[in-house]
Design a protein around this motif. Sequence first.
Motif, PDB file in Angstrom:
ATOM      1  N   VAL A   1       0.862  -1.188   0.000  1.00  0.00           N
ATOM      2  CA  VAL A   1       0.000   0.000   0.000  1.00  0.00           C
ATOM      3  C   VAL A   1       0.892   1.229   0.000  1.00  0.00           C
ATOM      4  N   ASN A   2       0.319   2.362  -0.384  1.00  0.00           N
ATOM      5  CA  ASN A   2       1.078   3.609  -0.451  1.00  0.00           C
ATOM      6  C   ASN A   2       0.673   4.537   0.693  1.00  0.00           C
ATOM      7  N   ASN A   3       1.644   5.198   1.279  1.00  0.00           N
ATOM      8  CA  ASN A   3       1.363   6.278   2.222  1.00  0.00           C
ATOM      9  C   ASN A   3       0.710   7.455   1.509  1.00  0.00           C
ATOM     10  N   PHE A   4       1.108   7.673   0.256  1.00  0.00           N
ATOM     11  CA  PHE A   4       0.637   8.829  -0.506  1.00  0.00           C
ATOM     12  C   PHE A   4      -0.583   8.452  -1.352  1.00  0.00           C
ATOM     13  N   ASP A   5      -1.145   9.459  -2.026  1.00  0.00           N
ATOM     14  CA  ASP A   5      -2.403   9.247  -2.744  1.00  0.00           C
ATOM     15  C   ASP A   5      -2.226   8.581  -4.102  1.00  0.00           C
ATOM     16  N   ASP A   6      -1.005   8.515  -4.602  1.00  0.00           N
ATOM     17  CA  ASP A   6      -0.762   7.860  -5.882  1.00  0.00           C
ATOM     18  C   ASP A   6      -1.179   6.390  -5.809  1.00  0.00           C
ATOM     19  N   PHE A   7      -1.912   5.952  -6.805  1.00  0.00           N
ATOM     20  CA  PHE A   7      -2.416   4.578  -6.868  1.00  0.00           C
ATOM     21  C   PHE A   7      -3.326   4.264  -5.676  1.00  0.00           C
ATOM     22  N   GLY A   8      -3.984   5.271  -5.148  1.00  0.00           N
ATOM     23  CA  GLY A   8      -4.979   5.077  -4.088  1.00  0.00           C
ATOM     24  C   GLY A   8      -4.459   5.360  -2.702  1.00  0.00           C
ATOM     25  N   GLY A   9      -3.655   4.455  -2.204  1.00  0.00           N
ATOM     26  CA  GLY A   9      -2.987   4.656  -0.931  1.00  0.00           C
ATOM     27  C   GLY A   9      -3.913   4.739   0.270  1.00  0.00           C
ATOM     28  N   ARG A  10      -3.378   5.292   1.356  1.00  0.00           N
ATOM     29  CA  ARG A  10      -4.147   5.414   2.599  1.00  0.00           C
ATOM     30  C   ARG A  10      -5.449   6.175   2.387  1.00  0.00           C
ATOM     31  N   ALA A  11      -5.376   7.228   1.589  1.00  0.00           N
ATOM     32  CA  ALA A  11      -6.559   8.065   1.386  1.00  0.00           C
ATOM     33  C   ALA A  11      -7.712   7.278   0.788  1.00  0.00           C
ATOM     34  N   GLN A  12      -7.414   6.366  -0.120  1.00  0.00           N
ATOM     35  CA  GLN A  12      -8.474   5.573  -0.744  1.00  0.00           C
ATOM     36  C   GLN A  12      -9.117   4.625   0.261  1.00  0.00           C
ATOM     37  N   TYR A  13      -8.327   4.010   1.118  1.00  0.00           N
ATOM     38  CA  TYR A  13      -8.884   3.137   2.141  1.00  0.00           C
ATOM     39  C   TYR A  13      -9.812   3.912   3.070  1.00  0.00           C
ATOM     40  N   VAL A  14      -9.398   5.104   3.467  1.00  0.00           N
ATOM     41  CA  VAL A  14     -10.230   5.932   4.345  1.00  0.00           C
ATOM     42  C   VAL A  14     -11.507   6.343   3.629  1.00  0.00           C
ATOM     43  N   LYS A  15     -11.419   6.668   2.354  1.00  0.00           N
ATOM     44  CA  LYS A  15     -12.610   7.029   1.581  1.00  0.00           C
ATOM     45  C   LYS A  15     -13.582   5.859   1.498  1.00  0.00           C
ATOM     46  N   TRP A  16     -13.061   4.662   1.285  1.00  0.00           N
ATOM     47  CA  TRP A  16     -13.928   3.487   1.244  1.00  0.00           C
ATOM     48  C   TRP A  16     -14.693   3.328   2.559  1.00  0.00           C
ATOM     49  N   ALA A  17     -14.004   3.541   3.679  1.00  0.00           N
ATOM     50  CA  ALA A  17     -14.666   3.413   4.980  1.00  0.00           C
ATOM     51  C   ALA A  17     -15.706   4.511   5.177  1.00  0.00           C
ATOM     52  N   ARG A  18     -15.377   5.719   4.743  1.00  0.00           N
ATOM     53  CA  ARG A  18     -16.362   6.804   4.826  1.00  0.00           C
ATOM     54  C   ARG A  18     -17.590   6.496   3.986  1.00  0.00           C
ATOM     55  N   ASP A  19     -17.352   5.963   2.783  1.00  0.00           N
ATOM     56  CA  ASP A  19     -18.478   5.611   1.908  1.00  0.00           C
ATOM     57  C   ASP A  19     -19.358   4.535   2.547  1.00  0.00           C
ATOM     58  N   ALA A  20     -18.763   3.751   3.443  1.00  0.00           N
ATOM     59  CA  ALA A  20     -19.520   2.703   4.142  1.00  0.00           C
ATOM     60  C   ALA A  20     -20.198   3.232   5.395  1.00  0.00           C
TER      61      ALA A  20
ATOM     62  N   ILE B   1       4.171  -0.872   3.707  1.00  0.00           N
ATOM     63  CA  ILE B   1       3.670   0.398   3.203  1.00  0.00           C
ATOM     64  C   ILE B   1       4.832   1.236   2.689  1.00  0.00           C
ATOM     65  N   ASN B   2       4.643   1.877   1.552  1.00  0.00           N
ATOM     66  CA  ASN B   2       5.672   2.736   1.004  1.00  0.00           C
ATOM     67  C   ASN B   2       5.725   4.058   1.760  1.00  0.00           C
ATOM     68  N   GLU B   3       6.863   4.302   2.420  1.00  0.00           N
ATOM     69  CA  GLU B   3       7.165   5.565   3.106  1.00  0.00           C
ATOM     70  C   GLU B   3       6.086   6.000   4.107  1.00  0.00           C
ATOM     71  N   PRO B   4       5.822   5.176   5.127  1.00  0.00           N
ATOM     72  CA  PRO B   4       4.764   5.510   6.089  1.00  0.00           C
ATOM     73  C   PRO B   4       5.076   6.771   6.884  1.00  0.00           C
ATOM     74  N   ARG B   5       4.014   7.548   7.107  1.00  0.00           N
ATOM     75  CA  ARG B   5       4.072   8.713   7.983  1.00  0.00           C
ATOM     76  C   ARG B   5       2.722   8.843   8.671  1.00  0.00           C
ATOM     77  N   CYS B   6       2.727   9.463   9.855  1.00  0.00           N
ATOM     78  CA  CYS B   6       1.489   9.727  10.598  1.00  0.00           C
ATOM     79  C   CYS B   6       1.683  11.040  11.344  1.00  0.00           C
ATOM     80  N   GLU B   7       1.507  12.127  10.631  1.00  0.00           N
ATOM     81  CA  GLU B   7       1.880  13.441  11.156  1.00  0.00           C
ATOM     82  C   GLU B   7       1.000  13.904  12.306  1.00  0.00           C
ATOM     83  N   SER B   8      -0.179  13.299  12.479  1.00  0.00           N
ATOM     84  CA  SER B   8      -1.026  13.668  13.614  1.00  0.00           C
ATOM     85  C   SER B   8      -0.479  13.132  14.933  1.00  0.00           C
ATOM     86  N   ASP B   9       0.504  12.254  14.877  1.00  0.00           N
ATOM     87  CA  ASP B   9       1.110  11.683  16.076  1.00  0.00           C
ATOM     88  C   ASP B   9       2.630  11.689  15.935  1.00  0.00           C
ATOM     89  N   PRO B  10       3.271  12.826  16.209  1.00  0.00           N
ATOM     90  CA  PRO B  10       4.728  12.917  16.046  1.00  0.00           C
ATOM     91  C   PRO B  10       5.510  11.914  16.879  1.00  0.00           C
TER      92      PRO B  10
END
Length: 408
Positions: A131-150, A201-210
Amino acid sequence: MANKFLTILACICGVLNLLPAIAYTTDGPFVKIQGTQFTLDGYPFLFNGFNSYWLMHMAAGPEQDRNKVANVLSEAAGNGLTVCRTWAFADGGDRALQSSPGVYDEHVFQALDYVISEANNHGIRLILSLVNNFDDFGGRAQYVKWARDAGTVLDSKDDFYKNELVKQYYENHIKSVLTRINSITQMAYRDDPTIMAWELINEPRCESDPSGRILHAWVQEMAAYTKSIDEKHLLEVGMEGFYGNSIPEKQRYNPPGYSQVGTDYIRTNLIKEIDFATIHAYPDLWLSSQSEESQNEFALQWIKSHLDAARKILQKPLIFTEFGKSRKYPGFTEANRDIFLKTIYDTIYNLARSSNGCLAGGLIWQIFSEGMDSYSDGYEIVLTQASSTINIIIKQAHAMFELANTVN
């Protein structure tokens, strides 16, 4: 003894171009770890390699695109490159592998089958990122969007690491990929030694939790889950190398502004299911206002500090899984790129030798095939276009192959 002979002969053929290439077969040995060394069939495994993230995407396209996959793997093997890192994800969007949670496009999965089969044919081992940390090819953002859509209420894409439904989506993807039966080889991915390692995951980051605690907990959970399905393959996180709070004095090696991106390189790579550590480096991006000399010196110290940590603290091998220099940044010249790459490669070689193979190799970002200009990020190199840069890459492949025969 037969496996040893085939492994050595395949390497000789690929690196020296003296004989027709002999590929690793799907019943060959897995890359393993002994102490702080990678091994293949019981012998030290050192390498020069590359990134070509686009392989599955191209293989899912028309025939002229699929040919680019075969071409780049053939060209890489012919120049002695023996490890490739690429994506095993495409979450939504064009040529999606996973169009919605748990729904896979068989045509695209067959494209990944083809990539693995072709890599095997050319004696190239694969590191597959999930999976990708970034939005290219979906990534974390796409997984979160799928959950929101649900119907799940989520604040940001950092919820990828915390929300139970999103984590279930990702675990389902892990299981779907690892248990996939290759339509060409008829072998489950988790049984195929062509695959060297999985990357969470490619280049993981979680900036909300330094502090890095959230990302650490996610890696701990997902690493254990991955190993519960596949104990044969190696596993790594996909980290860039940014030091966190567990050893504060190490943070002085971080590029400015990268100590608060939510990773703790040391603590997370100590997780027992994680088999080896990785680093990335882009001094032209991270230190864009500094001189070429300062950027190269940073890269040198970056590698040295992480090897020191790998040997003394992690006690695991290390791979430099991404590095490069983009022509899109001010001041780029091929001569400067050559100096940068030679600095990196010489450092990898010298530290691999002095660490008895703990630093096992590097994967340049990135190798393209002919006719991929629309995918350009400035870092790409086409092996069929003769240049001094390609000579440096080939020389490193020869050097690492020879070095593997001298380490204990």
